[in-house]
Design a protein around this motif. Structure first.
Motif, PDB file in Angstrom:
ATOM      1  N   THR A 133      20.874  31.484  16.973  1.00 63.29           N
ATOM      2  CA  THR A 133      21.253  32.096  18.490  1.00 63.29           C
ATOM      3  C   THR A 133      20.555  31.240  19.402  1.00 63.29           C
ATOM      4  N   PRO A 134      19.376  30.719  19.614  1.00 62.54           N
ATOM      5  CA  PRO A 134      19.124  29.903  20.781  1.00 62.54           C
ATOM      6  C   PRO A 134      19.548  28.288  20.749  1.00 62.54           C
ATOM      7  N   GLY A 178      21.997  31.490  23.204  1.00 61.68           N
ATOM      8  CA  GLY A 178      21.104  32.438  23.392  1.00 61.68           C
ATOM      9  C   GLY A 178      21.639  33.520  24.558  1.00 61.68           C
TER      10      GLY A 178
END
Length: 241
Positions: free
Chosen positions: A142-143, A94
């Motif tokens: 992404t996270p 992230g």
């Protein structure tokens, strides 16, 4: 059920047909994933010849190199980078990351990893179409921490189908997924921190190659083209946008 042509190795690892080193194949695949038609890949025939460099549309948002296995391992031995570590130490995700990086857990998918690293980072990320397949994949990945992020790719059947469709195109007969492959793709991108990042899925995370000059793209003297010319000095390699 694996997509037709996908090979499962005796150790259970999913293995793809490798992508042909061909800008038309690369461009077709990223457009199918959900990148704007305004973005494409081009051959880079030289990093030294100004006339040949002038044929490449600018700015260059990523640079992909393909290196045969002996050159690849000579480079890794030279710079001390660990290949295929038994356990990742890189653990960022992230907002901690100036770039998004994937560990490669699918056999023969280094071309796909290079494409994802190239279009998911820096200015190229702006060309990912909203609500496209790739937009959804990036929002999901992404996270996540690296191991979970790699699993999200490994278990994505739609990504598998899109890769295998592209792998069957090109100018040569593609090798089978169960055949050996002795080439490695490496991507260089400019991160949101302004640094040049070397990205491939077999290392222990992304490699920071230093701060780039403001306004430079990755083919500028202070970008990947210059950096790679030093890193690969005395070796044989083939760059590609």
């Amino acid at each position: 059920m694996p997509t037709e042509g996908v090979y499962i190795r005796p150790n259970g690892q999913k293995t793809f047909i490798p992508l042909e080193n061909n800008p038309e194949v690369f461009t077709s695949l990223v457009h199918d994933l959900g990148v704007s038609p305004d973005l494409g890949f081009y051959d880079v025939y030289s990093l030294d010849d100004a006339d040949l460099l002038s044929l490449v549309p600018r700015p260059v948002l990523a640079l992909i190199f393909i290196a045969p296995e002996p050159v690849y391992y000579a480079l890794r031995n030279q710079d001390g980078t660990t290949v295929s570590p038994p356990q990742l130490t890189y653990d960022k995700s992230g907002d901690e990351e100036p770039i998004i990086w994937w560990q490669q857990t699918i056999g023969h998918s280094c071309g796909l990893m290079a494409l994802l690293h190239s279009v998911a980072n820096g200015e190229a990320r702006k060309f990912v179409l909203k609500d496209s397949f790739l937009d959804g994949l990036l929002n999901q990945a992404t996270p996540l921490k690296p191991v979970e992020r790699a699993a999200a790719l490994y278990n994505n059947e739609e990504l598998e189908k899109k890769h295998m469709k592209a792998a069957r195109t090109g100018n040569s007969q593609p090798p089978g997924a169960n055949e050996e492959n002795f080439n490695h793709f490496i991507s260089f991108v400019k991160g949101k921190d302004g640094h040049l990042w070397e990205l491939e899925g077999a290392t222990d995370g992304p490699l920071d190659r230093g701060l780039m000059r403001e306004g430079d793209d990755v083919l500028s003297e202070g970008g990947a083209g210059f950096g790679c010319a030093q890193v690969f000095k005395g070796q044989q390699w083939e760059p590609k946008l």
